[in-house]
Design an enzyme around this catalytic site. Structure first.
Site, PDB file in Angstrom:
ATOM      1  N   ASP A  32      36.120  29.394  44.506  1.00  0.00           N
ATOM      2  CA  ASP A  32      36.464  30.806  44.585  1.00  0.00           C
ATOM      3  C   ASP A  32      35.315  31.653  45.114  1.00  0.00           C
ATOM      4  OD1 ASP A  32      35.041  30.242  42.301  1.00  0.00           O
ATOM      5  OD2 ASP A  32      36.327  31.384  40.937  1.00  0.00           O
ATOM      6  N   HIS A  33      34.071  31.230  44.864  1.00  0.00           N
ATOM      7  CA  HIS A  33      32.899  31.996  45.302  1.00  0.00           C
ATOM      8  C   HIS A  33      31.669  31.111  45.154  1.00  0.00           C
ATOM      9  CE1 HIS A  33      31.893  32.320  41.061  1.00  0.00           C
ATOM     10  NE2 HIS A  33      33.116  32.804  40.827  1.00  0.00           N
TER      11      HIS A  33
ATOM     12  N   ARG B 277      40.041  42.009  33.953  1.00  0.00           N
ATOM     13  CA  ARG B 277      40.101  40.611  33.524  1.00  0.00           C
ATOM     14  C   ARG B 277      39.732  40.420  32.054  1.00  0.00           C
ATOM     15  NH1 ARG B 277      35.197  37.312  36.291  1.00  0.00           N
ATOM     16  NH2 ARG B 277      35.556  35.980  34.478  1.00  0.00           N
TER      17      ARG B 277
ATOM     18  N   ASP C 216      35.407  26.404  40.218  1.00  0.00           N
ATOM     19  CA  ASP C 216      34.897  27.767  40.070  1.00  0.00           C
ATOM     20  C   ASP C 216      33.400  27.781  40.386  1.00  0.00           C
ATOM     21  OD1 ASP C 216      34.204  30.393  39.148  1.00  0.00           O
ATOM     22  OD2 ASP C 216      36.014  30.356  37.921  1.00  0.00           O
TER      23      ASP C 216
ATOM     24  N   HIS D 253      26.474  35.405  40.794  1.00  0.00           N
ATOM     25  CA  HIS D 253      27.130  34.789  41.945  1.00  0.00           C
ATOM     26  C   HIS D 253      26.357  35.083  43.221  1.00  0.00           C
ATOM     27  CE1 HIS D 253      31.260  35.128  39.702  1.00  0.00           C
ATOM     28  NE2 HIS D 253      30.450  34.245  39.145  1.00  0.00           N
TER      29      HIS D 253
ATOM     30  N   THR E  68      40.529  33.110  36.664  1.00  0.00           N
ATOM     31  CA  THR E  68      41.183  32.317  37.704  1.00  0.00           C
ATOM     32  C   THR E  68      42.629  31.977  37.358  1.00  0.00           C
ATOM     33  OG1 THR E  68      39.056  31.430  38.429  1.00  0.00           O
ATOM     34  CG2 THR E  68      41.033  30.216  39.089  1.00  0.00           C
TER      35      THR E  68
ATOM     36  N   ASP F 179      41.670  33.185  31.249  1.00  0.00           N
ATOM     37  CA  ASP F 179      40.477  33.506  32.023  1.00  0.00           C
ATOM     38  C   ASP F 179      40.871  33.957  33.430  1.00  0.00           C
ATOM     39  OD1 ASP F 179      37.752  33.836  32.231  1.00  0.00           O
ATOM     40  OD2 ASP F 179      37.305  31.724  32.588  1.00  0.00           O
TER      41      ASP F 179
ATOM     42  N   GLU G 292      41.942  24.025  37.705  1.00  0.00           N
ATOM     43  CA  GLU G 292      40.608  24.631  37.814  1.00  0.00           C
ATOM     44  C   GLU G 292      39.588  23.899  36.956  1.00  0.00           C
ATOM     45  OE1 GLU G 292      38.259  28.850  36.955  1.00  0.00           O
ATOM     46  OE2 GLU G 292      39.873  28.171  35.626  1.00  0.00           O
TER      47      GLU G 292
ATOM     48  N   SER H 141      35.391  35.899  39.999  1.00  0.00           N
ATOM     49  CA  SER H 141      36.520  34.966  39.958  1.00  0.00           C
ATOM     50  C   SER H 141      37.865  35.667  39.988  1.00  0.00           C
ATOM     51  CB  SER H 141      36.432  34.086  38.702  1.00  0.00           C
ATOM     52  OG  SER H 141      35.311  33.248  38.763  1.00  0.00           O
TER      53      SER H 141
ATOM     54  N   HIS I 235      26.026  29.892  35.541  1.00  0.00           N
ATOM     55  CA  HIS I 235      25.602  31.165  34.944  1.00  0.00           C
ATOM     56  C   HIS I 235      24.557  30.923  33.859  1.00  0.00           C
ATOM     57  CE1 HIS I 235      27.974  34.349  36.698  1.00  0.00           C
ATOM     58  NE2 HIS I 235      29.118  33.699  36.519  1.00  0.00           N
TER      59      HIS I 235
ATOM     60  N   ASP J 224      31.098  26.996  37.301  1.00  0.00           N
ATOM     61  CA  ASP J 224      30.582  28.364  37.362  1.00  0.00           C
ATOM     62  C   ASP J 224      29.891  28.773  36.070  1.00  0.00           C
ATOM     63  OD1 ASP J 224      30.687  31.212  38.598  1.00  0.00           O
ATOM     64  OD2 ASP J 224      31.662  31.468  36.658  1.00  0.00           O
ATOM     65  N   LYS J 225      30.531  28.523  34.953  1.00  0.00           N
ATOM     66  CA  LYS J 225      30.001  29.002  33.687  1.00  0.00           C
ATOM     67  C   LYS J 225      28.646  28.359  33.373  1.00  0.00           C
ATOM     68  CE  LYS J 225      34.704  29.750  32.034  1.00  0.00           C
ATOM     69  NZ  LYS J 225      34.745  31.194  32.323  1.00  0.00           N
TER      70      LYS J 225
END
Length: 478
Positions: free
Chosen positions: A389-390, A172, A56, A442, A161, A159, A342, A107, A351, A347-348
């Site tokens: 994913d991004h 989501r 992620d 992102h 994804t 979550d 995943e 995501s 962030h 990602d988290k």
């Protein structure tokens, strides 16, 4: 193998799932270190499988940062040994006008593109932008053909994804029954999944849809969503009760993964929400804003190293869960399987602007890739795809500006960390997508796709993210 900044509560629970210390139970695991990519055995007959591993937010910057720290700038990750690589363009559309493209994904919409082959708007879980129409996922197609299916994640299984492969819902943030209406969800907006309530003819929350699903295996966090009262059921009936009624064996402790005798469907929920990450900064150091002294000259953040997170011992590692999933899905299986794995907190942690956090989660993903490669050696009709994913905010920049000698006040405008690497250098990591103290955002960069195993010769050098669905479906003959 056996294996910060203060942020508002709504973003913690619904965007990042940061309940990392509230774990249920210990992993003593390790991982294989062999970096040999498997050769494809063309003539051995076996059923076809797909393993999709998603990092992620794992764009090339985050991979390079992790490589530099974990194996050195001249070293190789397991990822680097995979024989096929492509570039993936991530497409997002507007909710109000699906003909209008947006350039930065979340995501939910990006996972939906991989799971369904359909581009949608941010926040949507396997539903179409504007129309709210459900979209059939590759998990459903595989189940309809008799294949086994599995989901493994270091986030909550509800979550964005993992949910995009199993559930259908407009927002989501509607992870459990309590969040369906009025709960604060993605981006801080108030959830309104009233049309998805069972009372209104919908499928219910993400957790309820998972509990009612035919998925053969789910491993990750998210226990708190399954402990909520189920909608429309007698008092005392939780979503977890629904899962058990639907035939799921439920696991809560790491030791349960040592038992490979489970038959039928398995659901492992090993933490209340997102699982603890592997690495943290020494003395909990993370990125910070650059300051200036009384002369106006830049004062650079002090360098620091990464260290093991003590809380990581309380949850199973990603490679251990992947190993268990492959064993469970392949036993007594003559039809093949689809498995999505995943590494969610790449990602988290980006962030949060925690460089050691996302470095450690790339390491977890890399070890899971080795588990998959080992499986392919014995199961040559398996396709392995590894992607993101991004993009994310972390950038690899000079650890001090190249122009500081004649511009002493120059500095990065964002949060910055200077990481002492094992190869004796200092690495600059920057987060500058916004000026908020809450979190980084992102980015719209293309992301990589790595591949190994069967069926990869037809993968083009460049494609759109929704094409991943077609490649997987074609290999599984769906």
């Amino acid at each position: 193998m056996k294996l910060l900044i203060s942020i508002p509560l709504f973003l913690c629970f619904f965007l990042l799932g940061c309940d990392q210390q509230n774990t249920v139970v210990m992993d003593t695991g390790g991982s294989s270190t062999s970096h040999d990519a498997p050769s494809v055995v063309e003539n051995k007959k076996s059923h076809r499988n797909v393993i999709l591993i998603i990092g992620d937010g794992m764009d090339d910057n985050l991979i390079t940062i992790a490589r530099n720290y974990l194996v050195g700038s001249r070293g190789e990750l397991v990822l680097d040994t995979l024989p096929q690589r492509s570039a993936i363009q991530v497409i997002t559309v507007s909710e109000d006008n699906p003909e209008q493209v947006l350039y930065v994904a979340d995501s939910a919409n990006s996972a939906t593109a991989m799971a369904t082959g359909v581009e949608t708007s941010r926040g949507r879980i396997a539903t179409k932008a504007n129309s709210d129409q459900n979209i059939t996922t590759i998990v459903q197609l595989a189940e309809n053909k008799g294949l086994k299916t599995g989901i493994v994640t270091t986030a909550s299984v509800t979550d964005a994804t993992p949910a995009s492969f199993v559930a259908h819902i407009r927002e989501r943030g509607c992870q459990g029954p309590s969040e369906m209406i009025g709960g604060t969800g993605f981006g801080g907006y108030t959830n309104d999944c009233s049309s998805d309530l069972k009372a209104n003819g919908g499928k219910g929350s993400i957790a309820e849809q998972i509990a009612a699903s035919d998925v053969d295996l789910l491993l990750g966090g998210g226990l708190k969503y399954f402990q909520q009262p189920a909608e429309g059921r007698e008092e005392g009936t939780t979503v977890l009760s629904l899962a058990k009624e639907n035939g799921f064996s439920t696991l809560f402790e790491i030791a349960a993964l040592n038992d490979e005798s489970y038959k039928g469907k398995v659901m492992g929920l090993f933490s209340k929400s997102t699982m603890a990450v592997r690495l943290i900064g020494e003395r909990d150091r993370t990125s910070e804003l650059v300051t200036h002294n009384s002369k106006g000259d830049t004062v650079w953040p002090a360098p620091f190293s990464c260290e093991e997170n003590p809380a990581f011992a309380l949850v199973p590692s990603l490679p251990r869960m992947t190993e268990f999933a492959l064993s469970h899905l392949s036993q007594d299986n003559s039809q093949g399987f689809f498995l999505m794995v995943e590494s969610a907190s790449i990602d988290k942690q980006a962030h949060f602007r925690n460089p050691c956090g996302h470095i450690g989660e790339v390491k977890q993903l890399d070890e899971a890739v080795q588990v998959a490669l080992d499986f392919i050696k014995e199961n040559p009709e398996t396709m392995l795809l590894v992607t993101a994913d991004h993009g994310q905010a972390a950038q690899l920049i000079p650890q001090q500006s190249l122009f500081r000698s004649f511009l002493p006040s120059i500095h990065s405008p964002g949060y910055m960390a200077r990481i002492k690497t094992p190869e004796g250098a200092v690495m600059g990591v920057n987060y500058a997508t916004n000026n908020s103290s809450i979190m980084a955002e992102h980015t719209g960069v293309q992301v990589p796709l790595y591949a190994a195993g069967a069926g990869i010769s037809e993968i083009p050098a460049y494609m759109q993210q929704s094409d991943i669905f077609s490649i997987m479906a074609r290999h599984l003959d769906l």
